[in-house]
Design a protein around this motif. Structure first.
Motif, PDB file in Angstrom:
ATOM      1  N   PHE A   2       9.802  45.183  60.778  1.00 22.40           N
ATOM      2  CA  PHE A   2       9.903  45.634  59.507  1.00 22.40           C
ATOM      3  C   PHE A   2      11.344  45.972  59.074  1.00 22.40           C
ATOM      4  CE2 PHE A   2       9.906  48.964  56.145  1.00 22.40           C
ATOM      5  CZ  PHE A   2       9.532  48.219  55.083  1.00 22.40           C
ATOM      6  N   TYR A   3      11.691  46.948  60.262  1.00 21.21           N
ATOM      7  CA  TYR A   3      13.110  47.530  60.191  1.00 21.21           C
ATOM      8  C   TYR A   3      14.203  46.415  60.432  1.00 21.21           C
ATOM      9  CZ  TYR A   3      10.726  51.970  60.684  1.00 21.21           C
ATOM     10  OH  TYR A   3       9.885  53.240  60.520  1.00 21.21           O
ATOM     11  N   ILE A   4      14.116  45.534  61.306  1.00 25.79           N
ATOM     12  CA  ILE A   4      14.983  44.428  61.598  1.00 25.79           C
ATOM     13  C   ILE A   4      15.114  43.602  60.440  1.00 25.79           C
ATOM     14  CG2 ILE A   4      15.528  42.553  62.878  1.00 25.79           C
ATOM     15  CD1 ILE A   4      14.458  44.057  65.327  1.00 25.79           C
ATOM     16  N   SER A   5      13.845  43.373  59.848  1.00 18.12           N
ATOM     17  CA  SER A   5      14.149  42.323  58.636  1.00 18.12           C
ATOM     18  C   SER A   5      14.469  43.222  57.095  1.00 18.12           C
ATOM     19  CB  SER A   5      12.598  41.671  58.190  1.00 18.12           C
ATOM     20  OG  SER A   5      11.590  42.636  58.056  1.00 18.12           O
ATOM     21  N   SER A   6      14.383  44.296  57.260  1.00 12.99           N
ATOM     22  CA  SER A   6      14.857  44.885  56.054  1.00 12.99           C
ATOM     23  C   SER A   6      16.483  45.098  56.249  1.00 12.99           C
ATOM     24  CB  SER A   6      14.068  46.504  56.128  1.00 12.99           C
ATOM     25  OG  SER A   6      12.561  46.448  55.732  1.00 12.99           O
ATOM     26  N   LEU A   7      16.889  45.451  57.529  1.00 16.24           N
ATOM     27  CA  LEU A   7      18.140  45.594  57.622  1.00 16.24           C
ATOM     28  C   LEU A   7      19.043  44.250  57.410  1.00 16.24           C
ATOM     29  CD1 LEU A   7      20.698  47.364  58.538  1.00 16.24           C
ATOM     30  CD2 LEU A   7      20.159  46.649  60.823  1.00 16.24           C
ATOM     31  N   THR A   8      18.291  43.091  57.790  1.00 16.64           N
ATOM     32  CA  THR A   8      18.942  41.900  57.673  1.00 16.64           C
ATOM     33  C   THR A   8      18.973  41.447  56.153  1.00 16.64           C
ATOM     34  OG1 THR A   8      17.787  41.101  59.875  1.00 16.64           O
ATOM     35  CG2 THR A   8      18.313  39.488  58.202  1.00 16.64           C
ATOM     36  N   ALA A  59       7.432  37.028  55.298  1.00 20.25           N
ATOM     37  CA  ALA A  59       6.835  37.244  56.957  1.00 20.25           C
ATOM     38  C   ALA A  59       6.642  38.720  57.050  1.00 20.25           C
ATOM     39  CB  ALA A  59       8.203  37.026  57.746  1.00 20.25           C
ATOM     40  N   ASN A  60       7.053  39.631  56.327  1.00 19.71           N
ATOM     41  CA  ASN A  60       6.759  41.135  56.649  1.00 19.71           C
ATOM     42  C   ASN A  60       5.256  41.086  56.204  1.00 19.71           C
ATOM     43  OD1 ASN A  60       8.723  42.561  57.548  1.00 19.71           O
ATOM     44  ND2 ASN A  60       9.829  42.887  55.775  1.00 19.71           N
TER      45      ASN A  60
END
Length: 92
Positions: free
Chosen positions: A32-38, A63-64
Motif C-alpha cells: 500500500f505504501y509503495i503503490s501510494s507513493l508511486t 491492485a490495493n
C-alpha cells in the motif's frame, strides 16, 4: 507489546473472521505504501500524460483492493488454543 496469536495459518473465506497473521498485515502495508507513493509521483510528474497517469493510478487502486482482500483471507486457526481474542466476554 501486542499479544501473539498462535495457531495454524489457513487461507479461504472462513479465515476472514479470524485474526490476520502479522506477515500478511505487513505485506499489505508495504504494498500500500509503495503503490501510494508511486501513484503520487506519477500524478505529480508533468512529463506523464494525464490520461495515462489516471489509468495507472486506477490500476494501482484495484491492485490495493485485491491485495487487501487476499491478506484478509489469511487467518490463524486458534481452535486448539485458549485465546482471549475469541472470548467476547473478556475485558481486553
Amino acid at each position: 507489546m501486542a499479544e501473539q496469536t498462535q495457531g495454524e495459518v489457513t487461507f479461504g473465506l472462513k479465515s476472514i473472521a479470524r485474526p490476520t497473521p502479522n506477515w500478511a498485515k505487513w505485506a499489505f502495508r508495504i504494498f500500500f505504501y509503495i503503490s501510494s507513493l508511486t501513484a503520487f509521483i506519477i500524478l505529480s510528474d508533468g512529463d506523464i500524460p494525464q490520461a495515462l497517469a489516471i489509468k495507472i493510478t486506477k490500476y494501482l487502486t484495484i491492485a490495493n483492493m485485491a491485495i487487501h482482500g487476499l491478506s484478509k483471507m489469511f487467518g490463524i486457526d486458534v481452535k486448539d488454543y485458549d485465546q482471549p481474542y475469541f472470548n467476547k466476554s473478556s475485558k481486553h
